[in-house]
Design a protein around this motif. Structure first.
Motif, PDB file in Angstrom:
ATOM      1  N   CYS A  22       0.813  -1.224   0.000  1.00 19.38           N
ATOM      2  CA  CYS A  22       0.000   0.000   0.000  1.00 19.38           C
ATOM      3  C   CYS A  22       0.843   1.270   0.000  1.00 19.38           C
ATOM      4  CB  CYS A  22      -0.939  -0.002   1.199  1.00 19.38           C
ATOM      5  SG  CYS A  22      -2.189  -1.316   1.151  1.00 19.38           S
ATOM      6  N   ALA A  23       2.086   1.170   0.433  1.00 17.67           N
ATOM      7  CA  ALA A  23       2.950   2.350   0.462  1.00 17.67           C
ATOM      8  C   ALA A  23       3.256   2.871  -0.934  1.00 17.67           C
ATOM      9  CB  ALA A  23       4.255   2.026   1.194  1.00 17.67           C
ATOM     10  N   HIS A  24       3.075   2.049  -1.966  1.00 17.53           N
ATOM     11  CA  HIS A  24       3.414   2.482  -3.329  1.00 17.53           C
ATOM     12  C   HIS A  24       2.648   3.725  -3.733  1.00 17.53           C
ATOM     13  CE1 HIS A  24       4.618   2.053  -7.564  1.00 17.53           C
ATOM     14  NE2 HIS A  24       3.392   2.506  -7.808  1.00 17.53           N
ATOM     15  N   THR A  25       1.408   3.845  -3.325  1.00 11.99           N
ATOM     16  CA  THR A  25       0.574   4.962  -3.775  1.00 11.99           C
ATOM     17  C   THR A  25       0.746   6.223  -2.939  1.00 11.99           C
ATOM     18  OG1 THR A  25      -1.245   4.098  -2.428  1.00 11.99           O
ATOM     19  CG2 THR A  25      -1.207   3.470  -4.767  1.00 11.99           C
ATOM     20  N   VAL A  26       1.519   6.167  -1.858  1.00 12.09           N
ATOM     21  CA  VAL A  26       1.598   7.306  -0.937  1.00 12.09           C
ATOM     22  C   VAL A  26       2.096   8.588  -1.605  1.00 12.09           C
ATOM     23  CG1 VAL A  26       2.768   8.187   1.128  1.00 12.09           C
ATOM     24  CG2 VAL A  26       1.708   5.914   1.152  1.00 12.09           C
ATOM     25  N   PRO A  27       3.207   8.587  -2.342  1.00  7.14           N
ATOM     26  CA  PRO A  27       3.645   9.850  -2.966  1.00  7.14           C
ATOM     27  C   PRO A  27       2.606  10.440  -3.912  1.00  7.14           C
ATOM     28  CG  PRO A  27       5.416   8.226  -3.033  1.00  7.14           C
ATOM     29  CD  PRO A  27       4.169   7.496  -2.609  1.00  7.14           C
ATOM     30  N   LEU A  28       1.948   9.587  -4.697  1.00  5.19           N
ATOM     31  CA  LEU A  28       0.913  10.062  -5.610  1.00  5.19           C
ATOM     32  C   LEU A  28      -0.265  10.646  -4.843  1.00  5.19           C
ATOM     33  CD1 LEU A  28       0.893   7.047  -8.099  1.00  5.19           C
ATOM     34  CD2 LEU A  28       2.038   9.247  -8.408  1.00  5.19           C
ATOM     35  N   LEU A  29      -0.624  10.009  -3.741  1.00  2.00           N
ATOM     36  CA  LEU A  29      -1.724  10.482  -2.911  1.00  2.00           C
ATOM     37  C   LEU A  29      -1.416  11.863  -2.335  1.00  2.00           C
ATOM     38  CD1 LEU A  29      -4.461   9.303  -1.673  1.00  2.00           C
ATOM     39  CD2 LEU A  29      -3.085   8.854   0.365  1.00  2.00           C
ATOM     40  N   LEU A  30      -0.205  12.048  -1.826  1.00  2.00           N
ATOM     41  CA  LEU A  30       0.162  13.341  -1.245  1.00  2.00           C
ATOM     42  C   LEU A  30       0.265  14.419  -2.313  1.00  2.00           C
ATOM     43  CD1 LEU A  30       2.774  12.271   1.453  1.00  2.00           C
ATOM     44  CD2 LEU A  30       0.336  12.759   1.744  1.00  2.00           C
ATOM     45  N   ASP A  31       0.742  14.064  -3.493  1.00  2.00           N
ATOM     46  CA  ASP A  31       0.759  15.030  -4.593  1.00  2.00           C
ATOM     47  C   ASP A  31      -0.657  15.479  -4.922  1.00  2.00           C
ATOM     48  OD1 ASP A  31       3.509  14.828  -4.793  1.00  2.00           O
ATOM     49  OD2 ASP A  31       3.483  13.516  -6.549  1.00  2.00           O
ATOM     50  N   ALA A  32      -1.593  14.532  -5.010  1.00  2.00           N
ATOM     51  CA  ALA A  32      -2.972  14.865  -5.337  1.00  2.00           C
ATOM     52  C   ALA A  32      -3.594  15.753  -4.272  1.00  2.00           C
ATOM     53  CB  ALA A  32      -3.799  13.585  -5.498  1.00  2.00           C
ATOM     54  N   ALA A  33      -3.246  15.516  -3.010  1.00  2.00           N
ATOM     55  CA  ALA A  33      -3.780  16.320  -1.916  1.00  2.00           C
ATOM     56  C   ALA A  33      -3.096  17.680  -1.803  1.00  2.00           C
ATOM     57  CB  ALA A  33      -3.642  15.556  -0.594  1.00  2.00           C
ATOM     58  N   GLY A  34      -2.041  17.898  -2.591  1.00  2.00           N
ATOM     59  CA  GLY A  34      -1.328  19.182  -2.546  1.00  2.00           C
ATOM     60  C   GLY A  34      -0.531  19.376  -1.279  1.00  2.00           C
ATOM     61  N   VAL A  35      -0.001  18.292  -0.724  1.00  2.00           N
ATOM     62  CA  VAL A  35       0.694  18.372   0.565  1.00  2.00           C
ATOM     63  C   VAL A  35       2.109  18.918   0.368  1.00  2.00           C
ATOM     64  CG1 VAL A  35       1.559  17.041   2.524  1.00  2.00           C
ATOM     65  CG2 VAL A  35      -0.678  16.516   1.529  1.00  2.00           C
ATOM     66  N   ARG A  36       2.399  19.962   1.121  1.00  2.00           N
ATOM     67  CA  ARG A  36       3.721  20.592   1.096  1.00  2.00           C
ATOM     68  C   ARG A  36       4.020  21.146   2.480  1.00  2.00           C
ATOM     69  NH1 ARG A  36       0.034  23.652  -1.692  1.00  2.00           N
ATOM     70  NH2 ARG A  36      -0.295  25.791  -0.985  1.00  2.00           N
ATOM     71  N   SER A  37       5.108  21.891   2.611  1.00  2.00           N
ATOM     72  CA  SER A  37       5.478  22.447   3.903  1.00  2.00           C
ATOM     73  C   SER A  37       4.357  23.340   4.439  1.00  2.00           C
ATOM     74  CB  SER A  37       6.767  23.262   3.772  1.00  2.00           C
ATOM     75  OG  SER A  37       7.148  23.799   5.027  1.00  2.00           O
ATOM     76  N   GLY A  38       3.952  23.075   5.670  1.00  2.00           N
ATOM     77  CA  GLY A  38       2.929  23.881   6.322  1.00  2.00           C
ATOM     78  C   GLY A  38       1.515  23.391   6.141  1.00  2.00           C
ATOM     79  N   THR A  39       1.268  22.425   5.260  1.00  2.00           N
ATOM     80  CA  THR A  39      -0.088  21.898   5.064  1.00  2.00           C
ATOM     81  C   THR A  39      -0.582  21.223   6.340  1.00  2.00           C
ATOM     82  OG1 THR A  39       0.292  21.492   2.704  1.00  2.00           O
ATOM     83  CG2 THR A  39      -1.516  20.300   3.730  1.00  2.00           C
ATOM     84  N   GLU A  40      -1.799  21.584   6.745  1.00  2.00           N
ATOM     85  CA  GLU A  40      -2.454  20.882   7.858  1.00  2.00           C
ATOM     86  C   GLU A  40      -3.192  19.684   7.269  1.00  2.00           C
ATOM     87  OE1 GLU A  40      -2.395  21.365  11.045  1.00  2.00           O
ATOM     88  OE2 GLU A  40      -1.667  23.410  11.360  1.00  2.00           O
ATOM     89  N   LEU A  41      -2.635  18.485   7.458  1.00  2.00           N
ATOM     90  CA  LEU A  41      -3.143  17.275   6.794  1.00  2.00           C
ATOM     91  C   LEU A  41      -3.788  16.334   7.789  1.00  2.00           C
ATOM     92  CD1 LEU A  41      -3.263  15.438   4.207  1.00  2.00           C
ATOM     93  CD2 LEU A  41      -1.150  14.400   5.071  1.00  2.00           C
ATOM     94  N   LEU A  42      -4.936  15.796   7.399  1.00  2.00           N
ATOM     95  CA  LEU A  42      -5.545  14.678   8.108  1.00  2.00           C
ATOM     96  C   LEU A  42      -5.211  13.391   7.358  1.00  2.00           C
ATOM     97  CD1 LEU A  42      -7.472  13.411  10.225  1.00  2.00           C
ATOM     98  CD2 LEU A  42      -9.317  13.782   8.570  1.00  2.00           C
ATOM     99  N   ASP A  43      -4.562  12.452   8.047  1.00  2.00           N
ATOM    100  CA  ASP A  43      -4.303  11.117   7.511  1.00  2.00           C
ATOM    101  C   ASP A  43      -5.396  10.208   8.062  1.00  2.00           C
ATOM    102  OD1 ASP A  43      -3.387   8.643   6.711  1.00  2.00           O
ATOM    103  OD2 ASP A  43      -1.518   8.714   7.871  1.00  2.00           O
TER     104      ASP A  43
END
Length: 268
Positions: A22-43
């Motif tokens: 399942c870890a394979h999709t993690v970078p793509l998932l974070l890119d889609a969510a627009g996650v970068r420095s300072g993003t308040e993210l719910l996992d």
């Protein structure tokens, strides 16, 4: 026998097998969510912390939730080594956060494990601010050949899915294809919806791939162990036979998998 029984106390077994998959999709998932420095993210549905750890590496501020205590403890441990995250035991569709608390939410295969996907999406929309992104992955149907291997071994052994394992009611289910997942997000009121398939080959030894189901991990694991050691051994024999066609010269399995990655924006 509920969904949580399939995961209780099995974080280590999950992490070593299905967790790596399942870890394979993690970078793509974070890119889609627009996650970068300072993003308040719910996992949402953090499991053993792969999304949380990757988001922390990007400089995000992460809050993680999972329904299973063993998963929460594992995510707390990996997050603590990477600067820390808030980790809570909580389950969709009821989260202990105020409206608009997050810039984005990511759910890596969490919709595969909730009883009411539409209610889960509504709750994610509630806790993400207007204009914020929700990114999700689910397993595609029909399953790719590598994804179907364990199920084929169970079927070849003549073992049925236990009656007590939870299944979605027809009115709560949705087609596990691009139009179906996109339609689910649009039906939840999300805008800017995009959905696409993601394919990859997962590599593992036969022993690694069998260890999780033999430990009762997930619904397939609960099925494998449901009728006792003798039946589990019979499934294992069929697994080894069927796995031969996926085995490379180095002895590792090369298992084709296919998932769907979707993005929606909370209207504002």
């Amino acid at each position: 026998m509920g969904e949580r029984r399939a995961w209780a106390g099995r974080a280590a077994a999950y992490e070593a097998g299905f967790g790596r998959l399942c870890a394979h999709t993690v970078p793509l998932l974070l890119d889609a969510a627009g996650v970068r420095s300072g993003t308040e993210l719910l996992d949402a549905g953090c499991g053993t912390g792969a999304v949380t750890l990757a988001a922390l590496a990007r400089g995000a501020r992460v809050t993680a939730v999972d329904a299973e205590s063993d998963m929460v403890r594992r995510t707390e441990a990996v997050a603590g080594s990477a600067g820390g995250a808030e980790v809570h035991r909580a389950a969709l569709p009821r989260l202990p956060f105020p409206d608009g608390a997050f810039d984005a939410a990511a759910g890596n295969f969490v919709l595969n494990h909730v009883g009411r996907p539409r209610a889960a999406l509504a709750e994610l929309s509630r806790v993400v601010r207007p204009g914020g992104r929700i990114a999700l992955t689910v397993w595609a149907v029909p399953a790719a050949p590598g994804q179907a291997l364990l199920g084929r071994a169970v079927a070849a052994a003549g073992v049925a899915r236990p009656a007590g394992l939870p299944a979605l009611a027809p009115e709560d289910d949705f087609p596990r294809d691009v139009p179906g997942l996109a339609g689910l997000l649009r039906g939840a009121g999300l805008t800017g919806v995009a959905c696409r398939p993601v394919t990859w080959n997962h590599r593992a030894t036969p022993e690694e791939w069998w260890r999780g189901p033999a430990a009762g991990v997930a619904a397939i694991g609960q099925t494998v162990i449901s009728q006792g050691p003798e039946v589990t051994d019979r499934i294992a024999r069929h697994f080894r036979r069927l796995a031969a066609s996926f085995t490379g010269p180095d002895g590792q399995l090369v298992l084709p998998h296919r998932a769907l990655l979707a993005l929606g924006v909370v209207p504002g």
